[in-house]
Scaffold this active site. Structure first.
Site, mmCIF file in Angstrom:
data_model
loop_
_atom_site.group_PDB
_atom_site.id
_atom_site.type_symbol
_atom_site.label_atom_id
_atom_site.label_comp_id
_atom_site.label_asym_id
_atom_site.label_seq_id
_atom_site.Cartn_x
_atom_site.Cartn_y
_atom_site.Cartn_z
ATOM 1 N N HIS A 54 -42.466 -65.911 -15.709
ATOM 2 C CA HIS A 54 -43.679 -64.911 -15.236
ATOM 3 C C HIS A 54 -43.411 -62.915 -15.609
ATOM 4 O O HIS A 54 -44.604 -62.636 -15.629
ATOM 5 C CB HIS A 54 -43.610 -64.542 -13.243
ATOM 6 N N CYS A 72 -58.414 -53.757 4.720
ATOM 7 C CA CYS A 72 -59.926 -53.535 5.510
ATOM 8 C C CYS A 72 -60.365 -54.788 6.169
ATOM 9 O O CYS A 72 -59.690 -56.230 6.670
ATOM 10 C CB CYS A 72 -60.416 -53.456 4.185
ATOM 11 N N HIS A 89 -44.214 -64.960 -8.314
ATOM 12 C CA HIS A 89 -44.854 -65.473 -9.630
ATOM 13 C C HIS A 89 -45.390 -63.856 -10.099
ATOM 14 O O HIS A 89 -45.696 -63.775 -11.840
ATOM 15 C CB HIS A 89 -46.253 -66.654 -10.262
ATOM 16 N N THR A 92 -61.753 -57.486 5.121
ATOM 17 C CA THR A 92 -61.833 -58.595 4.425
ATOM 18 C C THR A 92 -60.376 -58.482 3.838
ATOM 19 O O THR A 92 -60.129 -59.348 3.685
ATOM 20 C CB THR A 92 -63.410 -59.049 3.324
ATOM 21 N N ASP A 104 -59.083 -48.837 6.768
ATOM 22 C CA ASP A 104 -60.285 -48.308 6.691
ATOM 23 C C ASP A 104 -60.147 -48.550 8.026
ATOM 24 O O ASP A 104 -59.424 -49.583 8.872
ATOM 25 C CB ASP A 104 -61.184 -48.623 6.143
HETATM 26 C C1 RB5 Z 1 -66.397 -51.994 6.360
HETATM 27 O O1 RB5 Z 1 -67.687 -52.351 7.291
HETATM 28 C C2 RB5 Z 1 -66.221 -53.551 5.289
HETATM 29 O O2 RB5 Z 1 -66.965 -53.149 4.533
HETATM 30 C C3 RB5 Z 1 -64.549 -52.948 5.104
HETATM 31 O O3 RB5 Z 1 -63.788 -53.019 5.694
HETATM 32 C C4 RB5 Z 1 -63.939 -54.150 3.705
HETATM 33 O O4 RB5 Z 1 -64.059 -55.342 4.678
HETATM 34 C C5 RB5 Z 1 -64.924 -53.931 2.404
HETATM 35 O O5 RB5 Z 1 -64.648 -55.166 1.135
#
Ligand code: RB5
Length: 151
Positions: free
Chosen positions: A144, A76, A109, A78, A9
């Protein structure tokens, strides 16, 4: 040789491009499913595109015993949203990794088939190491495999 499908994203757009350049530099077969700019967009849309194709097991026809078949990389902000979304698809074992040990172990694993990274968490130097280790570590199979079959 693995075919690598990648998407992000807006929160992962910059790191996604760094990963693409890094892997193309190694001569790997990588396909970019977007997003294509930093305009706000929805990570589940991109997780679906990659997860469905990885689950479908599209292969580029070159099997070397280490990186067979198709694998996905989702980025993304996080890495967490992508992993939650991707793991809703049958046959997907998406691993959110922030360190190289986890990247290695989740291949050995868990036979992880999608790597999730967070651009706002992991610097690009470490992220590229994680990608390399994740792509080049084989699944151990054996006990595994039995556990994966239980999922
Ligand atoms: C976008 O702001 C953010 O929420 C997305 O990139 C991601 O981190 C969601 O888990």
């Amino acid at each position: 040789m693995t075919k690598i499908l990648i998407a992000s994203d807006h929160g992962g757009f910059k790191l996604k491009n760094e990963i693409i350049n890094h892997l193309k530099g190694q001569g790997l077969d990588i396909e970019d499913f977007g997003c294509y700019n930093t305009e706000s967009c929805d990570y589940p849309v991109y997780a679906k595109i990659v997860a469905e194709r990885v689950a479908g097991g599209v292969n580029n026809g070159v099997n070397d015993g280490v990186n067979d078949g198709v694998k996905g990389i989702l980025v993304c902000g996080t890495g967490i949203g992508m992993s939650i979304a991707a793991n809703r698809y049958k046959g997907i074992r998406a691993s959110h990794c922030t360190d190289t040990f986890s990247a290695r172990m989740t291949r050995m694993h868990n036979d992880s088939n999608i790597l999730c990274l967070g651009e706002r968490i992991t610097g690009s130097g470490l992220a590229l190491d994680i990608v390399d280790i994740w792509l080049n570590t084989p699944f151990e199979g054996g006990r595994h495999k039995k556990r994966i079959d239980m999922i």
